[in-house]
Design an enzyme around this catalytic site. Structure first.
Site, PDB file in Angstrom:
ATOM      1  N   ASN A  95       2.068  -4.082  -1.830  1.00  0.00           N
ATOM      2  CA  ASN A  95       1.457  -2.976  -2.656  1.00  0.00           C
ATOM      3  C   ASN A  95       0.639  -4.546  -3.402  1.00  0.00           C
ATOM      4  O   ASN A  95       0.311  -5.638  -2.964  1.00  0.00           O
ATOM      5  CB  ASN A  95       2.622  -3.851  -4.448  1.00  0.00           C
TER       6      ASN A  95
ATOM      7  N   HIS B 223      -2.008  -6.114   1.879  1.00  0.00           N
ATOM      8  CA  HIS B 223      -3.201  -5.335   1.547  1.00  0.00           C
ATOM      9  C   HIS B 223      -3.947  -5.386   0.709  1.00  0.00           C
ATOM     10  O   HIS B 223      -4.817  -4.289   0.637  1.00  0.00           O
ATOM     11  CB  HIS B 223      -2.290  -3.992   1.799  1.00  0.00           C
TER      12      HIS B 223
ATOM     13  N   CYS C  76     -22.922  -7.966   0.657  1.00  0.00           N
ATOM     14  CA  CYS C  76     -22.788  -9.723   0.313  1.00  0.00           C
ATOM     15  C   CYS C  76     -21.529 -10.228   0.702  1.00  0.00           C
ATOM     16  O   CYS C  76     -21.400 -11.596   0.493  1.00  0.00           O
ATOM     17  CB  CYS C  76     -23.468 -10.260  -0.194  1.00  0.00           C
TER      18      CYS C  76
ATOM     19  N   GLY D 190      12.082  -2.825  -1.883  1.00  0.00           N
ATOM     20  CA  GLY D 190      11.588  -1.277  -1.774  1.00  0.00           C
ATOM     21  C   GLY D 190      10.505  -1.039  -0.631  1.00  0.00           C
ATOM     22  O   GLY D 190       9.664  -0.657  -0.997  1.00  0.00           O
ATOM     23  N   THR D 191      11.078  -1.272   0.546  1.00  0.00           N
ATOM     24  CA  THR D 191      10.430  -0.756   1.531  1.00  0.00           C
ATOM     25  C   THR D 191      11.294  -0.711   3.162  1.00  0.00           C
ATOM     26  O   THR D 191      11.473  -0.740   3.315  1.00  0.00           O
ATOM     27  CB  THR D 191       9.041  -1.684   2.334  1.00  0.00           C
TER      28      THR D 191
ATOM     29  N   ALA E 285      15.757  -1.113  -7.256  1.00  0.00           N
ATOM     30  CA  ALA E 285      14.831  -2.911  -7.329  1.00  0.00           C
ATOM     31  C   ALA E 285      15.550  -3.241  -8.469  1.00  0.00           C
ATOM     32  O   ALA E 285      16.128  -4.014  -8.524  1.00  0.00           O
ATOM     33  CB  ALA E 285      13.884  -2.756  -7.068  1.00  0.00           C
TER      34      ALA E 285
HETATM   35 ZN    ZN Z   1     -24.048  -7.675  -3.212  1.00  0.00          ZN
END
Ligand code: ZN
Length: 242
Positions: free
Chosen positions: A99, A116, A127, A185-186, A230
């Site tokens: 998540n 993720h 940059c 939960g996956t 969950a």
């Molecule tokens: Zn930048």
């Protein structure tokens, strides 16, 4: 089964949780997939890196709507708090989460690996400077890097982007170290995250699975399956454990 799961948590030395959309659904965060998932309403191309680079204004319009206007104020639920309590008691060593909502940290969990990435940071595509997303105005889109004028991108993984190196390596380390992994939960559909519980199993970890419906793990690697949401499962486990 609940008692067995509680016993296993009590007697294990190195327990790691592996969480997915199902733990945050009850905080009001819709999953991406499924009949009511975000991709039934939005075109997934908004999170495609090429599309984003070519149309950052269009991508950002929807990204803002989904991830910043709507999801940003979600609050942790009892399942998030339960994991934070277990960590506090030394019964949980860390969480690997798919998540991007920061709800584990909001609940007080410390060792959280965001496989993720996160919505809470923005990164300049030029940059690479990272900014707290609440410090950057989204009134004018796309948001621009104050330092170099590059476009800012949410610091979560877009389609076709690699998993952040540090998160990937830490996840593998935890999966190899743990003697118990709690899947919450996956259903194991998203690669490469879905492989983490298999890696734990290969290293002789026991697997507790909390999912209302059976998953790809249930009949392959799960030792104890709790067919619950969950929050329900955590509420019950918490009573037995804390
Ligand atoms: Zn930048």
């Amino acid at each position: 089964m609940l008692k067995k799961a509680a016993e296993l948590i009590q007697t294990s030395n190195y327990t790691v949780a592996f969480t997915g959309a199902g733990i945050s659904v009850e905080s009001g965060i819709p999953p991406f997939r499924g009949p009511n998932g975000l991709w039934s309403k939005y075109n997934p191309e908004i999170l495609d890196m090429d599309f984003f680079l070519n149309h950052p204004d269009i991508s950002w319009k929807y990204i803002k709507e989904i991830f910043y206007d709507y999801m940003y104020n979600a609050k942790p639920n009892i399942a998030h708090y339960c994991l934070a309590k277990l960590e506090n008691l030394g019964k949980l060593k860390g969480i690997i989460t798919q998540n991007i909502d920061n709800l584990h940290q909001d609940a007080g969990s410390k060792n959280v690996i965001e496989f993720h990435g996160t919505t809470k940071k923005l990164e300049c595509i030029k940059c690479k400077t990272k900014y707290d997303s609440n410090k950057i105005s989204l009134d004018k889109l796309p948001p621009i890097c104050p330092k170099c004028g590059g476009i800012l991108k949410p610091d979560f993984v877009f389609f076709s982007e690699p998993i952040p190196k540090e998160a990937f390596e830490k996840s593998i380390e935890l999966a190899q170290k743990c003697d118990l992994m709690i899947i919450i939960g996956t259903t194991g559909e998203i690669m490469p995250a879905s492989q983490i519980p298999y890696l734990a199993k290969e290293n002789d970890a026991k697997i507790i699975e909390i999912n209302p419906d059976k998953s790809t793990y249930t009949n392959t690697i799960t030792n104890i399956y709790l067919p619950l949401k969950a929050t329900k499962a955590c509420e019950k486990l918490q009573k037995l454990l804390i």
